[in-house]
Design an enzyme around this catalytic site. Structure first.
Site, short mmCIF file in Angstrom:
data_model
loop_
_atom_site.label_atom_id
_atom_site.label_comp_id
_atom_site.label_asym_id
_atom_site.label_seq_id
_atom_site.Cartn_x
_atom_site.Cartn_y
_atom_site.Cartn_z
N ASP A 166 12.37 -0.14 3.29
CA ASP A 166 11.01 -0.18 3.96
C ASP A 166 10.50 1.02 4.27
O ASP A 166 11.18 1.95 4.72
CB ASP A 166 10.95 -1.29 5.24
CG ASP A 166 9.81 -1.60 5.69
OD1 ASP A 166 8.88 -0.65 6.06
OD2 ASP A 166 9.57 -2.71 5.54
N GLY B 37 2.15 -11.67 10.47
CA GLY B 37 2.62 -10.29 10.18
C GLY B 37 2.61 -10.00 8.36
O GLY B 37 2.87 -8.65 8.36
N HIS C 106 9.02 -11.65 0.37
CA HIS C 106 10.22 -10.68 0.60
C HIS C 106 10.95 -10.92 1.88
O HIS C 106 10.38 -11.38 2.60
CB HIS C 106 9.42 -9.08 0.41
CG HIS C 106 8.23 -9.03 1.40
ND1 HIS C 106 7.17 -9.52 1.13
CD2 HIS C 106 8.55 -8.50 2.32
CE1 HIS C 106 6.39 -9.03 2.25
NE2 HIS C 106 7.20 -8.35 3.29
#
Length: 115
Positions: free
Chosen positions: A30, A94, A101
């Site tokens: 990320d 969010g 994912h």
């Protein structure tokens, strides 16, 4: 989808720090990590979110995808001490990239409740 960030990572049009890849899944770090280990694991097929997968009725990629999440945690050295897998489904949860994912997070104590 032409404007899907994760689809562009899958095709190699946008670079990412890959952690693992198989025929149906890809895992990458990320860019805004929320823990010392924060890896995204996605199916290469485009589906907007977990709810859309559930609506399909059958999720062909689910067993391999589930294994891949644990394999990533093990390879990252967080499986023994514990890790968290998070799916954000929809904007109020969010979700900002609408390609389903899983966030694999670890390397620190996880508090409850989250966020």
């Amino acid at each position: 989808m032409a404007d899907c960030l994760f689809c562009k990572i899958v095709t190699g049009d946008i670079p990412a720090e890959l952690v693992a890849e198989s025929g149906r899944t890809i895992a990458f770090r990320d860019i805004n990590p929320q823990a010392p280990t924060h890896v995204l694991v996605i199916p290469k097929d485009t589906t907007p979110d977990l709810a859309a997968l559930a609506r399909r009725g059958t999720i062909a990629c689910w067993p391999r995808w589930r294994r891949r999440r644990h394999q990533v945690a093990a390879a990252e050295g967080i499986a023994a001490d514990g890790y968290r897998v998070v799916f954000n489904t929809g904007p109020r949860a969010g979700q900002t990239v609408f390609h389903v994912h899983a966030h694999v997070l670890g390397g620190r104590d996880m508090t409850w409740p989250p966020g």
